[in-house]
Design a protein around this motif. Structure first.
Motif, PDB file in Angstrom:
ATOM      1  N   VAL A  40       1.028  -1.037   0.052  1.00 40.29           N
ATOM      2  CA  VAL A  40       0.039   0.035   0.172  1.00 40.29           C
ATOM      3  C   VAL A  40       0.880   1.138   0.100  1.00 40.29           C
ATOM      4  N   CYS A  41       0.607   2.245  -0.874  1.00 38.91           N
ATOM      5  CA  CYS A  41       1.343   3.280  -1.018  1.00 38.91           C
ATOM      6  C   CYS A  41       1.126   4.461   0.211  1.00 38.91           C
ATOM      7  N   PRO A  42       2.125   4.741   0.818  1.00 35.89           N
ATOM      8  CA  PRO A  42       1.761   5.778   1.838  1.00 35.89           C
ATOM      9  C   PRO A  42       1.773   7.258   1.554  1.00 35.89           C
ATOM     10  N   ASP A  45      -0.969  11.993  -1.743  1.00 33.76           N
ATOM     11  CA  ASP A  45      -1.388  12.307  -2.898  1.00 33.76           C
ATOM     12  C   ASP A  45      -1.942  10.947  -3.760  1.00 33.76           C
ATOM     13  N   HIS A  46      -1.771   9.824  -3.288  1.00 31.18           N
ATOM     14  CA  HIS A  46      -2.184   8.571  -4.057  1.00 31.18           C
ATOM     15  C   HIS A  46      -3.386   8.076  -3.556  1.00 31.18           C
ATOM     16  N   ASP A  47      -4.651   8.320  -4.223  1.00 30.75           N
ATOM     17  CA  ASP A  47      -5.771   7.967  -3.730  1.00 30.75           C
ATOM     18  C   ASP A  47      -5.867   6.307  -3.409  1.00 30.75           C
ATOM     19  N   VAL A  53       0.279   1.659 -10.171  1.00 30.51           N
ATOM     20  CA  VAL A  53       1.578   1.844  -9.559  1.00 30.51           C
ATOM     21  C   VAL A  53       2.376   3.169 -10.290  1.00 30.51           C
ATOM     22  N   TYR A  54       2.708   4.002  -9.340  1.00 31.27           N
ATOM     23  CA  TYR A  54       3.470   5.263  -9.812  1.00 31.27           C
ATOM     24  C   TYR A  54       4.822   5.326  -8.972  1.00 31.27           C
ATOM     25  N   PRO A  55       5.527   6.491  -9.407  1.00 35.75           N
ATOM     26  CA  PRO A  55       6.889   6.620  -9.052  1.00 35.75           C
ATOM     27  C   PRO A  55       6.900   6.611  -7.434  1.00 35.75           C
ATOM     28  N   CYS A  56       5.616   6.868  -6.973  1.00 37.99           N
ATOM     29  CA  CYS A  56       5.515   7.454  -5.308  1.00 37.99           C
ATOM     30  C   CYS A  56       5.304   6.072  -4.690  1.00 37.99           C
ATOM     31  N   CYS A  57       5.190   5.025  -5.474  1.00 41.06           N
ATOM     32  CA  CYS A  57       4.876   3.665  -4.711  1.00 41.06           C
ATOM     33  C   CYS A  57       6.257   2.874  -4.344  1.00 41.06           C
ATOM     34  N   PRO A  58       5.908   2.206  -3.074  1.00 42.94           N
ATOM     35  CA  PRO A  58       7.067   1.442  -2.667  1.00 42.94           C
ATOM     36  C   PRO A  58       6.932   0.013  -3.413  1.00 42.94           C
TER      37      PRO A  58
HETATM   38 ZN   LIG Z   1       1.789   5.596  -4.903  1.00 41.04          ZN
END
Ligand SMILES: [Zn+2]
Length: 84
Positions: A40-42, A45-47, A53-58
């Protein structure tokens, strides 16, 4: 060392959490349903309803080739978070 312990050591290094919550994720472009899993992405800004899966995601985002297997693996990994 048990495989669970070594995996948790890897996840701690990769995500900052030894026992991250898992979600199903769109690990392949153009599929109708999510065919993979990812922590789960912390990122605020990631709903949480956005399975992309974006660059923000672990990492690791893992392709499972099947929405059914992805859902099952996410469920198993989340159930395993409470195990020693
Ligand atoms: Zn993310």
């Amino acid at each position: 060392m048990k495989t669970r312990d070594t995996a948790r050591a890897f996840l701690l290094a990769a995500t900052g959490e030894a026992r991250p919550e898992w979600r199903t994720a769109f690990t392949t472009d153009g599929t109708a349903e999510p065919t993979g899993i990812a922590p789960v992405c912390p990122d605020e800004d990631h709903d949480p309803d956005d399975g992309s899966v974006y660059p923000c995601c672990p990492n690791p985002a893992i392709e499972c080739l099947s929405p059914e297997i992805a859902a099952h693996l996410a469920e198993l990994l989340n159930a395993d978070r409470g195990a020693k």
